[in-house]
Design an enzyme around this catalytic site. Structure first.
Site, PDB file in Angstrom:
ATOM      1  N   LYS A 246      25.069  53.362 -26.243  1.00 27.95           N
ATOM      2  CA  LYS A 246      24.267  52.209 -25.832  1.00 27.95           C
ATOM      3  C   LYS A 246      24.440  50.995 -26.746  1.00 27.95           C
ATOM      4  O   LYS A 246      24.419  49.855 -26.282  1.00 27.95           O
ATOM      5  CB  LYS A 246      22.788  52.600 -25.739  1.00 27.95           C
ATOM      6  CG  LYS A 246      22.479  53.550 -24.590  1.00 27.95           C
ATOM      7  CD  LYS A 246      20.985  53.798 -24.460  1.00 27.95           C
ATOM      8  CE  LYS A 246      20.677  54.709 -23.280  1.00 27.95           C
ATOM      9  NZ  LYS A 246      19.222  54.886 -23.073  1.00 27.95           N
TER      10      LYS A 246
ATOM     11  N   GLY B 210      15.746  51.989 -30.486  1.00 29.13           N
ATOM     12  CA  GLY B 210      16.135  51.294 -29.267  1.00 29.13           C
ATOM     13  C   GLY B 210      15.192  51.497 -28.104  1.00 29.13           C
ATOM     14  O   GLY B 210      14.963  50.571 -27.312  1.00 29.13           O
ATOM     15  N   ALA B 211      14.598  52.679 -27.984  1.00 22.61           N
ATOM     16  CA  ALA B 211      13.677  52.941 -26.879  1.00 22.61           C
ATOM     17  C   ALA B 211      12.456  52.047 -26.952  1.00 22.61           C
ATOM     18  O   ALA B 211      11.986  51.513 -25.943  1.00 22.61           O
ATOM     19  CB  ALA B 211      13.261  54.410 -26.881  1.00 22.61           C
TER      20      ALA B 211
ATOM     21  N   ALA C  45       7.519  52.387 -42.382  1.00 21.64           N
ATOM     22  CA  ALA C  45       6.636  51.304 -41.941  1.00 21.64           C
ATOM     23  C   ALA C  45       7.346  49.957 -41.871  1.00 21.64           C
ATOM     24  O   ALA C  45       7.089  49.157 -40.967  1.00 21.64           O
ATOM     25  CB  ALA C  45       5.428  51.219 -42.878  1.00 21.64           C
TER      26      ALA C  45
ATOM     27  N   GLY D 100       8.750  61.871 -19.896  1.00 19.95           N
ATOM     28  CA  GLY D 100       9.533  60.721 -19.481  1.00 19.95           C
ATOM     29  C   GLY D 100      10.350  60.876 -18.217  1.00 19.95           C
ATOM     30  O   GLY D 100      11.202  60.025 -17.935  1.00 19.95           O
TER      31      GLY D 100
END
Length: 274
Positions: free
Chosen positions: A66, A131-132, A155, A242
């Site tokens: 991707k 990326g998600a 964080a 999902g």
């Protein structure tokens, strides 16, 4: 002449894309075939160009390509550019590649259309900073939640992500931090981290959810993921994995390629029962 489409990845045997795209084509009476291409890890670009030269009209891209697809695209949609990763190409007649990312659209469509959940004014917690999650932010902004908090084990990555997307958030309260920085109950908790693939659960505060919350795991497995199991054990009233996202992002690709939107309900049901 039958139009050709395919998904490309490595590995590729696990993909559900040929089944769902074939179902969409049959439902919408489209003359098209959809296959799967196993590309060598160093042969992604060559495989894409070969498929394009052979007359291919469009491709889906899955792991691990991707990011490479993002760099290969000649043009990017706004949501594809924002995501920093691409899950589909439209192979245009002039030989150029239009890159897009429909993953975030798929999440939001599944939540709002299939699960009947209104995101306007909601507090949304996003777990992960990869990326998600990047792909989900712009589509989530369109639904006008009151607040989005991005939490990640590292964080600083979540803080940087929130700062990067801040100019696009408008009136939405957007912030990032570590899991220890999560405060209060959220209406929607979306797990976009890799924890479920390792059969782990992010270290969430006990009061992050209640029976009125939605716990949404981007990962999909045959059995409930660790995240879904933890949410159910905590008494969360609405939980899901999902699979709906996978089908809805595929339906968005089909719509962009073919100019019509398929009915995803029967396809989700069929894959859920397979």
């Amino acid at each position: 002449m039958t139009d050709r489409y395919a998904i490309i990845g490595n590995p590729i045997s696990q993909t559900k894309s040929p089944a769902l795209q074939t179902a969409f084509a049959e439902q919408c009476r489209q003359d098209m075939v959809y296959g799967a291409i196993l590309a060598e890890l160093d042969g992604f670009a060559a495989a894409v160009r070969e498929f394009q030269k052979s007359g291919g009209k469009g491709m889906n891209i899955t792991m691990p390509f991707k990011i490479e697809a993002f760099a290969l695209a000649d043009e990017l949609t706004p949501r594809g550019r924002a995501a920093g990763a691409i899950n589909m190409f439209t192979l245009r007649a002039d030989g150029t590649l239009l890159g897009d990312n429909t993953d975030g659209f798929g999440i939001v469509r599944d939540i709002t259309h299939n699960l009947g959940r209104c995101l306007e004014g909601a507090r949304v917690l996003l777990l992960g900073a990869g990326g998600a999650v990047r792909g989900a932010l712009l589509p989530l902004f369109d639904e006008q939640p009151a607040e989005i908090f991005v939490a990640n084990r590292t964080a600083s990555k979540a803080v940087e992500l929130a700062a990067e997307f801040g100019p696009h958030a408008g009136a939405i309260q957007l912030a990032g931090g570590g899991f220890a920085d999560i405060s209060g109950r959220f209406d929607v908790i979306i797990n976009g981290s890799a924890s479920s693939m390792a059969n782990e659960v992010p270290p969430l505060p006990a009061d992050v959810w209640n029976e009125g919350s939605l716990a949404y795991d981007m990962a999909y497995k045959k059995e409930p993921t660790a995240f879904v199991q933890a949410a159910r054990a905590a008494g969360v009233g609405q939980t899901t994995d999902g699979l709906g996202m996978v089908v809805e992002q595929g339906a968005e690709c089909f719509t962009l390629w073919r100019g019509m939107r398929p009915d995803t309900g029967p396809v989700i049901a069929a894959l859920r029962g397979a």
